[in-house]
Write a protein that holds these residues in place. Structure first.
Motif: not given
Length: 140
Positions: A114, A106, A45, A42
């Motif tokens: 996630y 995060l 991320l 991703t």
């Protein structure tokens, strides 16, 4: 796969010059390539993680460690102090859970979401019987 049989995927937490066997490749002055991130990642991320790690290194004045100008596919196992990258999704998820900086980056809700999705992905992967398993374990 290349004609040499190498995948060119990094295995060790290492950096070096114009050498595709390292996680970080530095082909020229003012340029680097992070070989850890690929099309399966991703992107947002991955970028957030790289930026967080870079800023942490700058803020804490951390050393990048030793540069290795070696073919790590051939000689990597000789450097016993080098960490290896996770070799499965499960290993990667467990490493992420232990990484305070990335978990903090995060945020609690995003990290939980996630990890939940990725553990479901791992479970789905393990629920499949592969053609290799059939040929390896079943005599037809």
């Amino acid at each position: 796969m290349t004609t040499s049989g190498s995948t060119w995927s990094p295995r060790y937490l290492s950096y070096g010059g114009n050498n595709r066997t390292h996680m970080i490749r530095i082909p020229d002055k003012g340029r680097f390539e992070c070989r850890l991130v690929d099309g399966a990642a991703t992107l947002y991320l991955a970028q957030a993680g790289l930026l967080a790690a870079g800023l942490e290194g700058i803020n804490r004045n951390l050393s990048a460690g030793n540069r290795f100008d070696e073919n790590m596919f051939v000689r990597g196992s000789e450097f016993t102090d080098l960490q290896t990258l996770p070799s499965s999704l499960l290993e990667a998820l467990r490493s992420l859970e232990k990484d305070e900086l990335l978990m903090q980056t995060l945020g609690e809700a995003a990290a939980k979401t996630y990890l939940d999705f990725k553990y479901q992905e791992w479970d789905a992967h393990n629920a499949e019987v592969t053609s290799w398993e059939v040929s390896q374990y079943i005599n037809v």
